[in-house]
Design a protein around this motif. Structure first.
Motif, mmCIF file in Angstrom:
data_model
loop_
_atom_site.group_PDB
_atom_site.id
_atom_site.type_symbol
_atom_site.label_atom_id
_atom_site.label_comp_id
_atom_site.label_asym_id
_atom_site.label_seq_id
_atom_site.Cartn_x
_atom_site.Cartn_y
_atom_site.Cartn_z
ATOM 1 N N PRO A 90 7.603 -10.705 24.850
ATOM 2 C CA PRO A 90 9.029 -10.757 25.197
ATOM 3 C C PRO A 90 9.579 -12.176 25.228
ATOM 4 N N TRP A 91 8.764 -13.122 25.705
ATOM 5 C CA TRP A 91 9.230 -14.498 25.831
ATOM 6 C C TRP A 91 9.251 -15.212 24.481
ATOM 7 N N ILE A 92 8.391 -14.798 23.552
ATOM 8 C CA ILE A 92 8.459 -15.356 22.199
ATOM 9 C C ILE A 92 9.801 -14.999 21.563
ATOM 10 N N ALA A 93 10.204 -13.741 21.699
ATOM 11 C CA ALA A 93 11.465 -13.296 21.098
ATOM 12 C C ALA A 93 12.677 -13.926 21.792
ATOM 13 N N ILE A 94 12.710 -13.859 23.122
ATOM 14 C CA ILE A 94 13.848 -14.409 23.863
ATOM 15 C C ILE A 94 13.941 -15.927 23.675
ATOM 16 N N GLY A 95 12.800 -16.596 23.772
ATOM 17 C CA GLY A 95 12.792 -18.048 23.661
ATOM 18 C C GLY A 95 13.229 -18.544 22.296
ATOM 19 N N SER A 96 12.780 -17.883 21.229
ATOM 20 C CA SER A 96 13.146 -18.344 19.888
ATOM 21 C C SER A 96 14.645 -18.218 19.647
ATOM 22 N N LEU A 97 15.245 -17.123 20.095
ATOM 23 C CA LEU A 97 16.676 -16.926 19.890
ATOM 24 C C LEU A 97 17.498 -17.964 20.643
ATOM 25 N N THR A 98 17.206 -18.162 21.917
ATOM 26 C CA THR A 98 17.989 -19.111 22.714
ATOM 27 C C THR A 98 17.734 -20.547 22.276
ATOM 28 N N ASN A 99 16.490 -20.869 21.931
ATOM 29 C CA ASN A 99 16.173 -22.224 21.499
ATOM 30 C C ASN A 99 16.869 -22.566 20.190
#
Length: 474
Positions: A90-99
């Protein structure tokens, strides 16, 4: 000591398919392109936005230092995550989008900000801190999967190598990012940075989300909770205690901060060296290709070498080769009439950096198993948050040192961006004089205190296996 860890590591006979390994490697390709752009931040601030060096220093260093705490917070969040998709994806997906969104904003600063140093500082400061926070989400989660996907040994060497190879190969685009930016900007360097940020961010999101969808987390079994039972969570104080108690993780952090400092000094100063000292952008592109290829050779060679040679020897080579490379670059730049010996020395040195890039993944994955041996708990997120922490602390030290040198020789920012004799000496020291000093201190720490060699890991694994069999039988 607890008998059973909170998460069950991969089974002894569990192997990953090559499709899973490749999909995991794909997850870092877009991020490597984005990282290549972020590595030009100091140039962007110094030569494009013309931000005052007195403002850059506190901004870059404070951001990196804050991120040390941010990394530990993110590692704690990951180890507390319980979801149907696991605790990493979940954090790979959320982090990549926001970053990716923040990256576009950071390198898309309105040109009018150049008229006000105060407004420029505020804009960059906010987005730089947001970039660090969002990058931490995806980076800690991504690398924390290594010990969850693999056991110590050959498969761990492979799963640690593959993403580094993908990153190195696709990171070769970094060799041409200045030319691409100039092409996209058509005379407007600021506009070129903005458009390039949009392109790399789109690739970043696509590849990271693909990885999050396709790479499952085998071996992670969360314990069932009885009615009314609350799951045990890890707070920041406990996370810090877990990290401090893992003595080998602390040794690895110290070793890698100094090693990454050496690599960062050469890599970040290279654009200034070729653009303002040698005045040859073509050679800079060649140098970046050489760096990418040679790092890839080192990364690809690591699992092959560990199959035939003692790992201690390989680790020593990883320290020695960059030192030899820096020495060769210094001598060839002074005495050789051709750039070929310089590039050959750079190639040799970056093979060592490539070896160490894989080594730090393997070492930290082993530190997770060591932590389980010492405490009975597996904390992938907390231990692997040190990977991003050490990288950022190394960048902070590199930025601070380079800004100090540039200030001493009056280069860039509010001063002219010209190659005075003092500037040439300062940039050259950053390029190939200071790195071997950092490498020497790194090796001394490794030699004195690092213990997680293969025989020790096999002994630890045997003890853990015995404890778990006893716990199951009772």
């Amino acid at each position: 000591m607890n008998d059973i860890s909170h998460e069950t590591p991969p089974a002894e006979n569990q192997t990953l398919s090559w499709a899973t390994k490749i999909n995991y490697g794909i997850g870092t390709t877009g991020r490597s392109l984005s990282n290549g752009l972020s590595s030009r931040l100091q140039y962007y601030l110094l030569a494009v936005l013309r931000m005052n060096r007195g403002l850059q220093g506190p901004l870059l260093v404070a951001g990196r230092l804050w991120d040390g705490l941010n990394d530990l917070l993110m590692g704690t969040v990951i180890d507390n995550t319980r979801s149907r998709w696991g605790k990493f994806r979940p954090w790979i997906a959320i982090g990549s989008l926001t970053n990716a969104l923040v990256m576009v904003g950071l390198f898309g600063a309105p040109g009018a900000l150049r008229e006000s140093q105060g407004a420029l500082f505020a804009y960059v400061a906010v987005l730089w801190l947001l970039w660090d926070m969002t990058y931490t989400m995806v980076d800690v989660a991504y690398w924390s999967m290594i010990p969850a996907l693999s056991r110590p040994g050959r498969e761990r060497d492979q799963i640690s190598t593959i993403p580094r190879v993908f990153s190195g190969v696709f990171g070769i685009a970094t060799a041409f990012n200045i030319q691409i930016i100039e092409f996209l900007g058509k005379g407007d360097e600021l506009g070129g940075f903005r458009r390039f940020a949009v392109i790399t961010s789109a690739i970043y999101v696509i590849t990271a989300v693909y990885c999050a969808i396709t790479v499952k987390e085998p071996g992670i079994a969360f314990p069932k909770q009885s009615a009314g039972e609350k799951k045990e969570s890890i707070g920041l104080r406990k996370a810090l205690s877990i990290l401090i108690r893992n003595r080998q993780a602390l040794v690895i952090v110290a070793v890698m901060i100094l090693f990454n400092l050496a690599a960062n000094m050469t890599n970040s100063s290279s654009i200034f060296f070729f653009r303002f000292v040698l005045k040859n952008d073509t050679q800079f592109s060649i140098f970046n290709i050489v760096m990418g290829l040679s790092s890839g050779v080192g990364m690809f060679a690591f699992p092959l070498l560990t199959k035939h040679f003692d790992r201690k020897l390989i680790y020593k080579l990883a320290f020695a080769m960059p030192c030899a490379g820096c020495t060769g670059m210094a001598l060839s730049s002074r005495f050789a009439g051709s750039i070929v010996p310089f590039m050959a020395a750079a190639f040799l040195g970056h093979i060592g950096y490539g070896l160490m890039g894989v080594m730090q993944n393997v070492m930290l994955a082993d530190a997770v198993d060591y932590g389980e041996y010492e405490t009975g708990l597996r904390n992938e997120g907390i231990i692997f948050c040190t990977l991003t922490m050490l990288s950022k602390l190394a960048w902070a030290a590199s930025d601070l040192l380079s800004l100090g040198v540039f200030s001493a020789v009056k280069f860039g920012g509010q001063d002219a961006v010209t190659a005075t004799p003092a500037a040439v000496r300062g940039i050259s020291c950053l390029m190939y004089v200071f790195p071997p000093i950092a490498l020497a201190f790194s090796f001394l720490i490794y030699r004195a205190w690092y213990q997680l060699h293969p025989q020790r890991m096999e002994e630890n694994q045997a003890v853990l296996k015995s404890k778990k069999e006893q716990a199951v039988s009772s």
